[in-house]
Structure formats: structure tokens, C-alpha cells
Scaffold this active site. Structure first.
Site, PDB file in Angstrom:
ATOM      1  N   SER A 144       0.834  -1.189   0.000  1.00  0.00           N
ATOM      2  CA  SER A 144       0.000   0.000   0.000  1.00  0.00           C
ATOM      3  C   SER A 144       0.877   1.250   0.000  1.00  0.00           C
ATOM      4  CB  SER A 144      -0.895   0.022   1.254  1.00  0.00           C
ATOM      5  OG  SER A 144      -1.578   1.254   1.399  1.00  0.00           O
ATOM      6  N   TYR A 157      -3.359  -0.019  10.381  1.00  0.00           N
ATOM      7  CA  TYR A 157      -3.328  -0.437   8.974  1.00  0.00           C
ATOM      8  C   TYR A 157      -1.947  -0.181   8.380  1.00  0.00           C
ATOM      9  CZ  TYR A 157      -4.448  -0.530   3.965  1.00  0.00           C
ATOM     10  OH  TYR A 157      -4.458  -0.797   2.617  1.00  0.00           O
TER      11      TYR A 157
END
Length: 253
Positions: A144, A157
Site C-alpha cells: 500500500s 493499517y
């Protein structure tokens, strides 16, 4: 003009975890369109069957829980026996939980770690046991933008995605000598069913567009080219790298 043979992955078998919708389904579609034999994975058999029906070519489903070690072992064994040896693994299963760090619950911390990080370890290890014996294989972990940077409210996250980046490099170090290339694909802000509320938040969308040199949200199809490169012979000497597909966001202040 025909495509260069280095990018030919026709006839290869690819497993994509968490692929009943969103980014995972788009990546599976790209692999199918490139001529791969694709295996969709998830926990909802009906949803997987519906997703598979919308893809071209030879598409299979494999219902197993990627957060559970024994389930992964059995699921990979069954998929290879039924469909064929895996040439490509895409570790895409993931989730997002947003909350201020001081308020983040213990259970949610373990849940997001299990889903975003432990799954890649479990499925990657099981696939690599077989790939290393055969002397070839491609593993692509879906990292990500938040493997590098973070915003308030998503620290757990980002922690999982930062760890996944380093797991990718570690997998490369361990399995590269056996002919298995492990790399990561790092999406930026991508418009999906799950991010729809953020896309529709005009203040947030204005921030994303202004912060991104490309001036827009990413689309799931923007990720396909990077995956096809990393899964192809063109990337046979590429290992432990994270290819960020973020419209340039990680490059600017």
C-alpha cells in the site's frame, strides 16, 4: 504489433486471495485476460462463484480461510490437485479499520494484523514450499501507499502494510535462491466499493486529487499492468521491490 514474449504469462496458474470483489477481482480479471488459469479465493463460496462467472477464460474458485494455517495448507493442496501447480500467487486479502490510536481496541488490532499480514505469511509460505521445490514461481504481495506514509486514524493499517513490505523483502531473501521472485504492488488511493464513502466525501476527494500529481483517484485497472509485469518473465531479475501505483503521491510533499 505483438506483445514482447517476456510479458507472456499465458497458460500459467494464478491464485488471488481475497478476490471476490474490488482490487482482488480486478487483478484476477487482468490475469485471466492475459491468458492465465485463475483461482479466486475467499470465504464466501456464492460470492466467489458469481465473481468467477464474470471473468473470461478458465476460472476456478477455492474457498478457504487465509487467516487459518490448517485451512491454508488444505486449501492450497486441494487447489493444486484440482487445477494444477501454482505459478503465480497474489496475496491480496486485506481490510481497513479506522479509529484514533488511543481508542483502537485490542481485538481490532489482532484482527487487522491477522488479515493484512499473517495471511500473506501463511499463504506465501505454503505456496513457496511447492514453488521452491519446482524451482520457479512469482509471489506478489499487495502492499500500500501506507507501507511508506500514514494519515491520522489508520496507524494499525499502516503498521501492517509496512510490515508486509519488509516481509516481502524477507521472502525474497529466503526464496530467491530457489527461483521464486517475491515483490510487492503498492496501490495509492483507489476507487472501489469499499472506498466509495471516501470518494463521495468531497473534502477528502479534493485532498486526494490535490495531493496526487496525476490529479485523480486511481482505478482498479490502473493496477493490472504492474501486476502483469511482476508476474511475468520480464521480472525474473526483480526481487524484494515494491512497485507503487499511486499517481506519484509518494514522490511529493
Amino acid at each position: 504489433m505483438t506483445a514482447h514474449p517476456l510479458f507472456d504469462i499465458g497458460g500459467r496458474t494464478a491464485l488471488v486471495t481475497g478476490s471476490s470483489r474490488g482490487i482482488g477481482l480486478a487483478l484476477a480479471r487482468g490475469l485471466a485476460e492475459a491468458g492465465c488459469r485463475v483461482i479466486l479465493n475467499g470465504r464466501d463460496g456464492d460470492r466467489l462463484a458469481k465473481a468467477a462467472a464474470g471473468l473470461p477464460g478458465e476460472v476456478h474458485t477455492a474457498v478457504f480461510d487465509v487467516t487459518d494455517g490448517p485451512s491454508v495448507t488444505a486449501g492450497i493442496a486441494e487447489a493444486e490437485e484440482r487445477v494444477g501447480p501454482l505459478d503465480i500467487l497474489v496475496n491480496n486479502a486485506g481490510m481497513q479499520l479506522r479509529a484514533p490510536l488511543l481508542e483502537f481496541a485490542d481485538a481490532d488490532w489482532h484482527r487487522i494484523l491477522d488479515t493484512n499480514l499473517t495471511t500473506a505469511f501463511l499463504v506465501g509460505r505454503e505456496a513457496a514450499r511447492r514453488m521452491t521445490e519446482r524451482g520457479h514461481g512469482k509471489i506478489v504481495n499487495i502492499c500500500s501507499l501506507q507501507s511508506e506514509v500514514v494519515r491520522p486514524g489508520i496507524a494499525p493499517y499502516a503498521a501492517t502494510k509496512g510490515a508486509l513490505k519488509m516481509l516481502t523483502k524477507g521472502m525474497c531473501a529466503d526464496w530467491g535462491p530457489y527461483g521464486v521472485q517475491v515483490n510487492g504492488l503498492g496501490p495509492g488511493y483507489i476507487e472501489t466499493e469499499l472506498t466509495r464513502p471516501l470518494v463521495e466525501d468531497e473534502e477528502f476527494s479534493t485532498w486526494v486529487r490535490g495531493r496526487t500529481p496525476a490529479g485523480r483517484w486511481g482505478r482498479t485497472e490502473d493496477l493490472v499492468g504492474g501486476l502483469l509485469f511482476l508476474a511475468s518473465p520480464a521480472a525474473d531479475f526483480v526481487g524484494g521491490q515494491i512497485l507503487y501505483v499511486d499517481g506519484g503521491m509518494t514522490s511529493v510533499l
